[in-house]
Design a protein around this motif. Structure first.
Motif, PDB file in Angstrom:
ATOM      1  N   ILE A 172       0.927  -1.028  -0.004  1.00  0.00           N
ATOM      2  CA  ILE A 172       0.008   0.012   0.195  1.00  0.00           C
ATOM      3  C   ILE A 172       0.947   1.381  -0.049  1.00  0.00           C
ATOM      4  CG2 ILE A 172      -1.717   1.178   1.217  1.00  0.00           C
ATOM      5  CD1 ILE A 172      -2.707  -1.548   0.597  1.00  0.00           C
ATOM      6  N   LEU A 173       0.682   2.069  -0.897  1.00  0.00           N
ATOM      7  CA  LEU A 173       1.690   3.269  -0.944  1.00  0.00           C
ATOM      8  C   LEU A 173       1.501   4.209   0.170  1.00  0.00           C
ATOM      9  CD1 LEU A 173       2.459   3.628  -4.581  1.00  0.00           C
ATOM     10  CD2 LEU A 173       2.921   2.048  -3.285  1.00  0.00           C
ATOM     11  N   PRO A 174       2.416   5.187   0.280  1.00  0.00           N
ATOM     12  CA  PRO A 174       2.310   6.253   1.189  1.00  0.00           C
ATOM     13  C   PRO A 174       1.646   7.473   0.767  1.00  0.00           C
ATOM     14  CG  PRO A 174       4.524   5.929   0.552  1.00  0.00           C
ATOM     15  CD  PRO A 174       3.906   4.677   0.083  1.00  0.00           C
ATOM     16  N   ASP A 175       1.000   8.313   1.330  1.00  0.00           N
ATOM     17  CA  ASP A 175       0.400   9.328   0.810  1.00  0.00           C
ATOM     18  C   ASP A 175       1.237  10.181   0.062  1.00  0.00           C
ATOM     19  OD1 ASP A 175      -2.044   8.607   2.097  1.00  0.00           O
ATOM     20  OD2 ASP A 175      -1.535  10.142   3.938  1.00  0.00           O
ATOM     21  N   SER A 176       2.391  10.549   0.390  1.00  0.00           N
ATOM     22  CA  SER A 176       3.238  11.241  -0.557  1.00  0.00           C
ATOM     23  C   SER A 176       3.391  10.503  -1.883  1.00  0.00           C
ATOM     24  CB  SER A 176       4.532  11.475   0.120  1.00  0.00           C
ATOM     25  OG  SER A 176       5.312  10.134   0.521  1.00  0.00           O
ATOM     26  N   ALA A 177       3.471   9.222  -1.872  1.00  0.00           N
ATOM     27  CA  ALA A 177       3.692   8.595  -3.225  1.00  0.00           C
ATOM     28  C   ALA A 177       2.260   8.704  -4.003  1.00  0.00           C
ATOM     29  CB  ALA A 177       3.934   7.099  -2.844  1.00  0.00           C
ATOM     30  N   ILE A 178       1.131   8.689  -3.289  1.00  0.00           N
ATOM     31  CA  ILE A 178      -0.036   8.929  -4.001  1.00  0.00           C
ATOM     32  C   ILE A 178      -0.207  10.093  -4.416  1.00  0.00           C
ATOM     33  CG2 ILE A 178      -2.647   8.869  -3.603  1.00  0.00           C
ATOM     34  CD1 ILE A 178      -2.010   6.706  -1.459  1.00  0.00           C
ATOM     35  N   HIS A 179      -0.055  10.898  -3.708  1.00  0.00           N
ATOM     36  CA  HIS A 179      -0.013  12.344  -4.427  1.00  0.00           C
ATOM     37  C   HIS A 179       0.973  12.713  -5.463  1.00  0.00           C
ATOM     38  CE1 HIS A 179      -1.501  13.756  -0.302  1.00  0.00           C
ATOM     39  NE2 HIS A 179      -2.636  13.397  -1.281  1.00  0.00           N
ATOM     40  N   ALA A 180       2.291  12.045  -5.515  1.00  0.00           N
ATOM     41  CA  ALA A 180       3.342  12.358  -6.629  1.00  0.00           C
ATOM     42  C   ALA A 180       2.735  11.710  -7.881  1.00  0.00           C
ATOM     43  CB  ALA A 180       4.811  11.824  -5.978  1.00  0.00           C
ATOM     44  N   ALA A 181       2.062  10.552  -7.934  1.00  0.00           N
ATOM     45  CA  ALA A 181       1.782   9.949  -8.843  1.00  0.00           C
ATOM     46  C   ALA A 181       0.567  10.485  -9.592  1.00  0.00           C
ATOM     47  CB  ALA A 181       1.099   8.251  -8.516  1.00  0.00           C
ATOM     48  N   SER A 182      -0.421  11.113  -8.719  1.00  0.00           N
ATOM     49  CA  SER A 182      -1.657  11.945  -9.173  1.00  0.00           C
ATOM     50  C   SER A 182      -0.954  13.102 -10.057  1.00  0.00           C
ATOM     51  CB  SER A 182      -2.449  12.380  -8.269  1.00  0.00           C
ATOM     52  OG  SER A 182      -2.822  11.249  -7.348  1.00  0.00           O
ATOM     53  N   ALA A 183       0.002  13.651  -9.579  1.00  0.00           N
ATOM     54  CA  ALA A 183       0.502  15.147 -10.107  1.00  0.00           C
ATOM     55  C   ALA A 183       1.146  14.633 -11.553  1.00  0.00           C
ATOM     56  CB  ALA A 183       1.447  15.825  -9.220  1.00  0.00           C
ATOM     57  N   ALA A 184       1.751  13.486 -11.498  1.00  0.00           N
ATOM     58  CA  ALA A 184       2.486  12.925 -12.615  1.00  0.00           C
ATOM     59  C   ALA A 184       1.452  12.592 -13.631  1.00  0.00           C
ATOM     60  CB  ALA A 184       3.306  11.850 -12.393  1.00  0.00           C
ATOM     61  N   MET A 185       0.209  12.230 -13.482  1.00  0.00           N
ATOM     62  CA  MET A 185      -0.594  12.016 -14.200  1.00  0.00           C
ATOM     63  C   MET A 185      -1.378  13.188 -14.752  1.00  0.00           C
ATOM     64  SD  MET A 185      -2.671   8.567 -12.982  1.00  0.00           S
ATOM     65  CE  MET A 185      -2.516   8.613 -11.098  1.00  0.00           C
ATOM     66  N   ALA A 186      -1.532  13.986 -13.973  1.00  0.00           N
ATOM     67  CA  ALA A 186      -2.270  15.328 -14.355  1.00  0.00           C
ATOM     68  C   ALA A 186      -1.820  16.374 -15.081  1.00  0.00           C
ATOM     69  CB  ALA A 186      -2.934  16.073 -13.012  1.00  0.00           C
ATOM     70  N   ALA A 187      -0.462  16.464 -15.064  1.00  0.00           N
ATOM     71  CA  ALA A 187       0.258  17.657 -15.997  1.00  0.00           C
ATOM     72  C   ALA A 187       1.666  17.016 -16.502  1.00  0.00           C
ATOM     73  CB  ALA A 187       0.654  18.589 -15.161  1.00  0.00           C
ATOM     74  N   PRO A 188       1.789  17.819 -17.625  1.00  0.00           N
ATOM     75  CA  PRO A 188       3.269  17.357 -18.168  1.00  0.00           C
ATOM     76  C   PRO A 188       4.231  17.517 -17.164  1.00  0.00           C
ATOM     77  CG  PRO A 188       2.141  18.936 -19.358  1.00  0.00           C
ATOM     78  CD  PRO A 188       1.379  19.117 -18.147  1.00  0.00           C
ATOM     79  N   LEU A 189       5.481  17.130 -17.381  1.00  0.00           N
ATOM     80  CA  LEU A 189       6.442  16.875 -16.311  1.00  0.00           C
ATOM     81  C   LEU A 189       7.969  16.622 -16.897  1.00  0.00           C
ATOM     82  CD1 LEU A 189       6.446  13.888 -13.902  1.00  0.00           C
ATOM     83  CD2 LEU A 189       5.555  14.097 -16.485  1.00  0.00           C
ATOM     84  N   ASN A 190       8.972  17.027 -16.473  1.00  0.00           N
ATOM     85  CA  ASN A 190      10.380  16.883 -16.782  1.00  0.00           C
ATOM     86  C   ASN A 190      10.731  15.428 -16.723  1.00  0.00           C
ATOM     87  OD1 ASN A 190      10.496  17.059 -14.234  1.00  0.00           O
ATOM     88  ND2 ASN A 190      12.635  17.868 -14.080  1.00  0.00           N
ATOM     89  N   LEU A 191      10.036  14.490 -17.318  1.00  0.00           N
ATOM     90  CA  LEU A 191      10.459  13.031 -17.176  1.00  0.00           C
ATOM     91  C   LEU A 191      11.861  12.890 -17.857  1.00  0.00           C
ATOM     92  CD1 LEU A 191       9.548  10.059 -16.440  1.00  0.00           C
ATOM     93  CD2 LEU A 191       8.420  10.180 -18.667  1.00  0.00           C
TER      94      LEU A 191
END
Ligand SMILES: *Cc1c(COP(=O)(O)O)cnc(C)c1O
Length: 458
Positions: free
Chosen positions: A94-113
């Motif tokens: 089960i992922l920690p909150d910080s990882a859940i937020h980071a994954a949602s942010a990565a899904m929602a906007a372009p990023l410097n992948l």
């Protein structure tokens, strides 16, 4: 008694108030298809003697229920009360909150992948994780792929294609499913050279096997079984010396591969990745969603020149991680920089480290309420001791003392009936059957209310 004439036409059904609402919610195509199926069923029922008027009256409700059921996601959040903390069939960590937020942010906007913000040039997706992994393990370099099976595949293929991979017979493991060392070696294009025997492998077994076609020596952490008695294996530092003399890379597949010493939380010591690196492994592979507590991923850490070769292997593109998991992994790895607060922040560690008395207190709180829900259904509820497991390839006999609820009913099939009822809940509850009873191990139950809310639907 009315016949077929009582039924509306499909058009009439779709244009009724219910029909219009359903179309609003599910779309015309789906509702039309569902209405046809229901209409056929109604005609069939009337042919069998049912009353047309009653069938017509039921039609919109049945259609609405069909569509609601079909609209439900097949993936359902559940309560893991099996006592196995890292349950592969239930999605492991089960992922920690910080990882859940980071994954949602990565899904929602372009990023410097793959974009270097300093130079404005092309970057590498591994850059976001490399520094953290090297910091935490002492490795020179690192890369990440889809899971640890993929990590082994690409390592074996990069170092062993058309060459020999030397493995002790005591370490030719099967992890589960169809993952066996000999099979993955073959698919990677390497020839397996087995050395030693099931219970004993000596340094000279490795030395004698090394020849001009050798590509690597593989050491596998045998976490899911134990050979006891008259045994011997070659410790990693000695194996590293043997490999080094012949210029062969030593690969250590750790499997669970913890980043920190878990004995601090009273858990069995697993070899850490940093230890494996310090003991001279040229590459170490380990999972992201086992003891590490992150999303599914496979890490490869070790020598820079070998990581560079792996990154040049065309398989890397096929096995690489997407931005969602890279974002989540980065957040999980960051938590390890503060081990003092790790238990509080990382659900996997929180569940594994939970003290028995804390779980007993929870069982005592839940006992009367769960008993009240289940008694009218003919099931008795008691408290019980149980043994939790780490799961995901950790030794099944290495258990952690825990507590839970023991549910029993009349008849030999009572546990199976109850199991089916619990699986059928809107939020399914999964326990395990032991000794004629359904056991709900509460180790992984974060909030009492989660269980009570789930069970009320019974
Ligand atoms: C679990 C395990 C693997 C496979 O790892 P996944 O991340 O599940 O692909 C490989 N080797 C060992 C020793 C393991 O325990």
């Amino acid at each position: 008694m009315q016949g077929f004439r009582a039924l509306p036409s499909i058009d009439q059904l779709l244009q009724s108030d219910t029909g219009r609402l359903l179309i609003e919610e599910h779309g015309r195509a789906v509702v039309t298809k569902g209405a046809r199926l229901r209409m056929d069923a109604a005609r069939e029922a009337i042919r069998g003697g049912a009353d047309g008027g009653a069938e017509a009256a039921r039609l919109p409700h049945l259609l609405a229920a069909d569509l609601a059921a079909a609209a439900q996601s097949r993936l359902r959040p559940m309560l893991n009360l099996t006592g196995t903390v890292l349950h592969t069939n239930l999605g492991r960590a089960i992922l920690p909150d910080s990882a859940i937020h980071a994954a949602s942010a990565a899904m929602a906007a372009p990023l410097n992948l793959e974009f270097d913000l300093d130079g404005g040039t092309r970057g590498q997706r591994d850059d976001h994780l490399r520094g953290l992994i090297c910091d935490l393990t002492g490795a020179e370099d690192a890369t990440v792929v889809n899971n640890n099976a993929a990590a082994m595949l690409i390592v074996l293929n990069t170092l062993g294609l058309g060459r020999e991979g030397i493995v002790s017979r005591g370490e030719l493991i099967e992890i589960g499913g169809s993952f066996r060392i000999p099979d993955i070696m073959e698919r990677a294009g390497a020839r397996l050279v087995e050395v030693g025997t099931t219970n004993r492998t000596h340094p000279h077994d490795y030395e004698n096997a090394i020849g001009p076609d050798s590509g690597l020596i593989l050491k596998v952490h045998t976490s899911n079984y134990r050979i006891e008695g008259f045994t011997r294996d070659v410790a990693a530092p000695d194996l590293s010396a043997i490999a080094g003399k012949s210029g062969l890379p030593l690969v250590n597949d750790l499997g669970s591969g913890s980043l920190i010493d878990l004995s601090r939380w009273g858990l069995r010591r697993e070899p850490t990745v940093a230890e494996a690196i310090a003991e001279g492994a040229d590459l170490v592979t380990f999972s992201g969603d086992k003891l590490l507590g992150g999303p599914q991923a496979g890490f490869i850490a070790g020598r820079r020149d070998l990581i560079a070769r792996i990154n040049r292997n065309p398989m890397k593109r096929a096995l690489r991680l997407d931005k969602i998991r890279i974002a989540a992994l980065e957040a999980v790895l960051r938590l390890y920089r503060d081990p003092d607060r790790l238990e509080q922040r990382l659900p996997t560690l929180r569940h594994l480290a939970r003290q028995r008395q804390d779980i007993v207190a929870q069982a005592l709180r839940l006992l009367p309420q769960v008993g009240q829900i289940l008694a009218p259904l003919g099931f008795a509820t008691k408290m019980c001791d149980c043994d939790s497991q780490i799961g995901s390839g950790a030794l099944p006999t290495d258990t952690i003392p825990s507590a839970g609820l023991r549910l029993t009913g009349q008849g030999g099939d009572a546990p199976d009936r109850l199991a089916a009822m619990l699986r059928g809940l809107p939020r399914p509850v999964i326990g395990h059957i032991h000794d004629g009873a359904m056991i709900l191990d509460l180790r992984c139950l974060d909030r009492d209310d989660d269980l009570l809310t789930a069970l009320v639907a019974l």
